[in-house]
Design an enzyme around this catalytic site. Structure first.
Site, PDB file in Angstrom:
ATOM      1  N   ARG A   1       8.553   9.562  -6.182  1.00 23.67           N
ATOM      2  CA  ARG A   1       7.442   8.974  -5.411  1.00 23.67           C
ATOM      3  C   ARG A   1       6.927   7.746  -6.159  1.00 23.67           C
ATOM      4  O   ARG A   1       6.203   7.890  -7.148  1.00 23.67           O
ATOM      5  CB  ARG A   1       6.309   9.997  -5.265  1.00 23.67           C
ATOM      6  CG  ARG A   1       6.720  11.353  -4.711  1.00 23.67           C
ATOM      7  CD  ARG A   1       5.489  12.223  -4.450  1.00 23.67           C
ATOM      8  NE  ARG A   1       4.641  12.376  -5.607  1.00 23.67           N
ATOM      9  CZ  ARG A   1       4.682  13.394  -6.459  1.00 23.67           C
ATOM     10  NH1 ARG A   1       5.533  14.387  -6.282  1.00 23.67           N
ATOM     11  NH2 ARG A   1       3.858  13.436  -7.484  1.00 23.67           N
TER      12      ARG A   1
ATOM     13  N   LYS B   1      -0.240   4.476   0.124  1.00 23.32           N
ATOM     14  CA  LYS B   1      -1.668   4.782   0.304  1.00 23.32           C
ATOM     15  C   LYS B   1      -2.505   3.528   0.011  1.00 23.32           C
ATOM     16  O   LYS B   1      -2.024   2.574  -0.612  1.00 23.32           O
ATOM     17  CB  LYS B   1      -2.062   5.918  -0.643  1.00 23.32           C
ATOM     18  CG  LYS B   1      -1.872   5.600  -2.117  1.00 23.32           C
ATOM     19  CD  LYS B   1      -1.921   6.857  -2.968  1.00 23.32           C
ATOM     20  CE  LYS B   1      -1.723   6.531  -4.453  1.00 23.32           C
ATOM     21  NZ  LYS B   1      -1.517   7.740  -5.250  1.00 23.32           N
TER      22      LYS B   1
ATOM     23  N   TYR C   1     -25.968 -18.996  -9.317  1.00 21.53           N
ATOM     24  CA  TYR C   1     -27.170 -18.161  -9.401  1.00 21.53           C
ATOM     25  C   TYR C   1     -27.569 -17.879 -10.850  1.00 21.53           C
ATOM     26  O   TYR C   1     -26.734 -17.569 -11.686  1.00 21.53           O
ATOM     27  CB  TYR C   1     -26.922 -16.823  -8.709  1.00 21.53           C
ATOM     28  CG  TYR C   1     -26.789 -16.927  -7.202  1.00 21.53           C
ATOM     29  CD1 TYR C   1     -27.819 -17.446  -6.424  1.00 21.53           C
ATOM     30  CD2 TYR C   1     -25.627 -16.493  -6.574  1.00 21.53           C
ATOM     31  CE1 TYR C   1     -27.701 -17.528  -5.038  1.00 21.53           C
ATOM     32  CE2 TYR C   1     -25.500 -16.561  -5.193  1.00 21.53           C
ATOM     33  CZ  TYR C   1     -26.539 -17.085  -4.425  1.00 21.53           C
ATOM     34  OH  TYR C   1     -26.413 -17.168  -3.071  1.00 21.53           O
TER      35      TYR C   1
ATOM     36  N   CYS D   1     -20.176 -15.857  -7.006  1.00 20.48           N
ATOM     37  CA  CYS D   1     -20.987 -15.541  -5.824  1.00 20.48           C
ATOM     38  C   CYS D   1     -20.188 -14.612  -4.900  1.00 20.48           C
ATOM     39  O   CYS D   1     -19.037 -14.277  -5.177  1.00 20.48           O
ATOM     40  CB  CYS D   1     -21.370 -16.797  -5.073  1.00 20.48           C
ATOM     41  SG  CYS D   1     -22.099 -18.090  -6.097  1.00 20.48           S
ATOM     42  N   MET D   2     -20.773 -14.249  -3.777  1.00 19.14           N
ATOM     43  CA  MET D   2     -20.104 -13.338  -2.858  1.00 19.14           C
ATOM     44  C   MET D   2     -18.810 -13.935  -2.289  1.00 19.14           C
ATOM     45  O   MET D   2     -17.799 -13.254  -2.195  1.00 19.14           O
ATOM     46  CB  MET D   2     -21.048 -12.967  -1.715  1.00 19.14           C
ATOM     47  CG  MET D   2     -20.527 -11.845  -0.835  1.00 19.14           C
ATOM     48  SD  MET D   2     -21.629 -11.474   0.535  1.00 19.14           S
ATOM     49  CE  MET D   2     -23.021 -10.719  -0.301  1.00 19.14           C
ATOM     50  N   ASP D   3     -18.871 -15.212  -1.928  1.00 24.79           N
ATOM     51  CA  ASP D   3     -17.742 -15.831  -1.220  1.00 24.79           C
ATOM     52  C   ASP D   3     -17.163 -17.042  -1.933  1.00 24.79           C
ATOM     53  O   ASP D   3     -16.236 -17.658  -1.433  1.00 24.79           O
ATOM     54  CB  ASP D   3     -18.197 -16.297   0.175  1.00 24.79           C
ATOM     55  CG  ASP D   3     -19.117 -15.287   0.822  1.00 24.79           C
ATOM     56  OD1 ASP D   3     -18.639 -14.202   1.145  1.00 24.79           O
ATOM     57  OD2 ASP D   3     -20.328 -15.585   0.957  1.00 24.79           O
TER      58      ASP D   3
ATOM     59  N   ARG E   1      -5.840  18.576 -11.088  1.00 24.15           N
ATOM     60  CA  ARG E   1      -6.372  18.034  -9.838  1.00 24.15           C
ATOM     61  C   ARG E   1      -5.995  19.027  -8.746  1.00 24.15           C
ATOM     62  O   ARG E   1      -6.460  20.157  -8.773  1.00 24.15           O
ATOM     63  CB  ARG E   1      -5.807  16.616  -9.622  1.00 24.15           C
ATOM     64  CG  ARG E   1      -6.550  15.792  -8.609  1.00 24.15           C
ATOM     65  CD  ARG E   1      -6.111  14.332  -8.608  1.00 24.15           C
ATOM     66  NE  ARG E   1      -4.744  14.133  -8.180  1.00 24.15           N
ATOM     67  CZ  ARG E   1      -4.161  12.920  -8.065  1.00 24.15           C
ATOM     68  NH1 ARG E   1      -4.839  11.834  -8.353  1.00 24.15           N
ATOM     69  NH2 ARG E   1      -2.914  12.805  -7.674  1.00 24.15           N
TER      70      ARG E   1
ATOM     71  N   HIS F   1       2.618  16.756  -9.976  1.00 24.42           N
ATOM     72  CA  HIS F   1       2.237  15.371 -10.301  1.00 24.42           C
ATOM     73  C   HIS F   1       1.948  15.274 -11.797  1.00 24.42           C
ATOM     74  O   HIS F   1       1.357  16.180 -12.373  1.00 24.42           O
ATOM     75  CB  HIS F   1       0.992  14.995  -9.485  1.00 24.42           C
ATOM     76  CG  HIS F   1       0.646  13.538  -9.539  1.00 24.42           C
ATOM     77  ND1 HIS F   1       1.550  12.547  -9.258  1.00 24.42           N
ATOM     78  CD2 HIS F   1      -0.520  12.902  -9.826  1.00 24.42           C
ATOM     79  CE1 HIS F   1       0.953  11.351  -9.371  1.00 24.42           C
ATOM     80  NE2 HIS F   1      -0.299  11.551  -9.716  1.00 24.42           N
TER      81      HIS F   1
HETATM   82  C1  LIG Z   1      -0.413   7.582  -6.027  1.00 21.45           C
HETATM   83  C2  LIG Z   1       0.566   8.676  -6.233  1.00 21.45           C
HETATM   84  C3  LIG Z   1       1.897   8.406  -6.575  1.00 21.45           C
HETATM   85  C4  LIG Z   1       2.384   7.007  -6.920  1.00 21.45           C
HETATM   86  O1  LIG Z   1       1.930   6.636  -8.202  1.00 21.45           O
HETATM   87  P1  LIG Z   1       2.422   5.304  -8.926  1.00 21.45           P
HETATM   88  O2  LIG Z   1       1.929   5.445 -10.310  1.00 21.45           O
HETATM   89  O3  LIG Z   1       1.790   4.165  -8.218  1.00 21.45           O
HETATM   90  O4  LIG Z   1       3.917   5.275  -8.821  1.00 21.45           O
HETATM   91  C5  LIG Z   1       2.784   9.462  -6.616  1.00 21.45           C
HETATM   92  N1  LIG Z   1       2.374  10.711  -6.357  1.00 21.45           N
HETATM   93  C6  LIG Z   1       1.101  11.016  -6.048  1.00 21.45           C
HETATM   94  C7  LIG Z   1       0.715  12.427  -5.802  1.00 21.45           C
HETATM   95  C8  LIG Z   1       0.152  10.019  -6.000  1.00 21.45           C
HETATM   96  O5  LIG Z   1      -1.117  10.318  -5.710  1.00 21.45           O
END
Ligand SMILES: *Cc1c(COP(=O)(O)O)cnc(C)c1O
Length: 376
Positions: A226, A43, A270, A315-317, A141, A170
């Site tokens: 994951r 992601k 700045y 600065c920005m850049d 969540r 999770h």
């Molecule tokens: C982002 C995410 C992960 C991965 O998390 P890490 O801490 O980067 O390993 C796994 N499961 C879900 C649902 C997530 O949103």
């Protein structure tokens, strides 16, 4: 941003070097350590590393699954020819369900009314959509509570247009092993799983662990893990360091684009947050807050293998660096913001500590306009 090949860093003001070999190395380590297949979480543009390139490298390394937050990310992967299984971990707007059916993308469900619209959309699209049932074992969540899992899964299984593929949860505090929260979450999740079993429902796939869960909680590994942050070679938190052998995949570099001596009492940048005290060698580097650096005092970068302070407002850049300790510095020298130079190194963790945040936010904050250069 796409970059011409062969890559010429002299052609870049600032760039990210992404070591795909490091990603594969870290993936292999995670597979060995957990004894489970890994679903790389890609992601947010693969935590800033580049969605498509990282995903293709992961598929080359043998993964079957990729995890994304949004359907847009999954569709971008399909458009780039990535054919493996993909799970959208977050919410999907019902109007996208037809695309998920067509592209064989798995969605997360946790709400009956929303899942009903998914079923309707899938039927209308002439197929069924694969769904992973999210259980909220304590994160607060997304997810149905463990005690409602059986009823929800039974209902889902009765819907034409929905194909239940997995049950998952999770962890909220797997990176803080000093708390017993995760053991409690595993217990609640196991409770829901055994309830399902009693009802004769055996999900094809069960998953729970993020990187920290994978490392700290063997009981949380289930059928696959994951992993995001650990695959990128960074620790989930200061309380959860990575084992030996993991390699950070990302470096961030720029060039010294100006070098001159300013006289005493000269303002820098700045609002003159810095004044020279004597003749000072002040350089400018070609990165700013629009690239993902932070507009705060106290930043450091590496020039000729030495840590030098950023002075004056970012600065920005661009921003300015104080180079009195690096007399050998030369205009157009390579400057490192994240990564190694000589014997010195600045990690995304160092920036996170200095900026009062976590390494995840440092990586995700790296702007799209910074070209990514891939090293195989
Ligand atoms: C982002 C995410 C992960 C991965 O998390 P890490 O801490 O980067 O390993 C796994 N499961 C879900 C649902 C997530 O949103």
């Amino acid at each position: 941003m796409e970059i011409q090949r062969p890559i010429d860093i002299e052609a870049c003001s600032t760039w990210l070097e992404i070591d795909l070999g490091a990603i594969k190395n870290n993936l292999n380590l995670l597979t060995k350590l957990t004894g489970r297949p890994v679903m790389p979480v890609v992601k947010a543009n693969a935590y800033g590393h580049g969605l498509i390139e990282v995903s293709k490298a992961a598929v080359e390394a043998g993964v079957d699954w990729l995890g994304v937050a949004r359907i847009e990310e999954a569709l971008a992967l399909r458009a780039a020819g990535v054919a493996c299984k993909i799970l959208v971990l977050g919410y999907t707007p019902p109007r996208r369900v037809g695309a998920a059916v067509q592209e064989g993308i798995s969605l997360t469900v946790y709400d009956k009314a929303v899942a009903q619209t998914y079923a309707d959309e899938a039927v209308q699209a002439g197929g069924s959509v694969k769904v992973h049932v999210k259980v909220d074992s304590g994160m607060g969540r997304l997810g149905v509570f463990p005690q409602n899992a059986v009823e929800f899964v039974r209902w889902l299984k009765g819907q034409r247009g929905l194909d239940v593929e997995a049950v998952f949860t999770h962890f909220a505090r797997a990176d803080e092993p000093k708390y017993d929260t995760t053991d409690g979450q595993i217990e609640k999740f196991d409770g829901a799983l055994s309830q399902l079993k009693k009802e004769g429902i055996k999900p094809k796939l069960v998953h729970a662990a993020n990187s920290a869960g994978s490392l700290n909680y063997p009981a949380g590994r289930y059928d696959l893990v994951r992993c995001g942050i650990a695959m990128y070679g960074l620790p989930p938190s200061p309380d959860t360091p990575l084992p030996e052998g993991f390699m950070p995949a990302l470096s961030w570099k720029t060039h010294l684009v100006s070098l001159k001596t300013l006289p005493p009492g000269h303002g820098v940048s700045y609002n003159f947050q810095y004044f020279t005290k004597k003749d000072e060698r002040i350089g400018a580097i070609a990165i700013g807050y629009a690239d993902g650096f932070r507009r705060r005092a106290g930043n450091f970068v590496l020039v000729r293998g030495k840590r030098v302070p950023v002075v004056g407002a970012v600065c920005m850049d661009q921003c300015m660096v104080q180079l009195d300790d690096v007399p050998e510095a030369h205009i157009q020298d390579e400057v490192v913001l994240i990564g190694r130079q000589g014997n010195e190194m600045i990690s995304a963790d160092d920036l996170a500590r200095d900026w009062g945040t976590i390494n995840y936010e440092v990586l995700c904050g790296l702007a799209d306009r910074v070209p990514r250069i891939y090293i195989k």
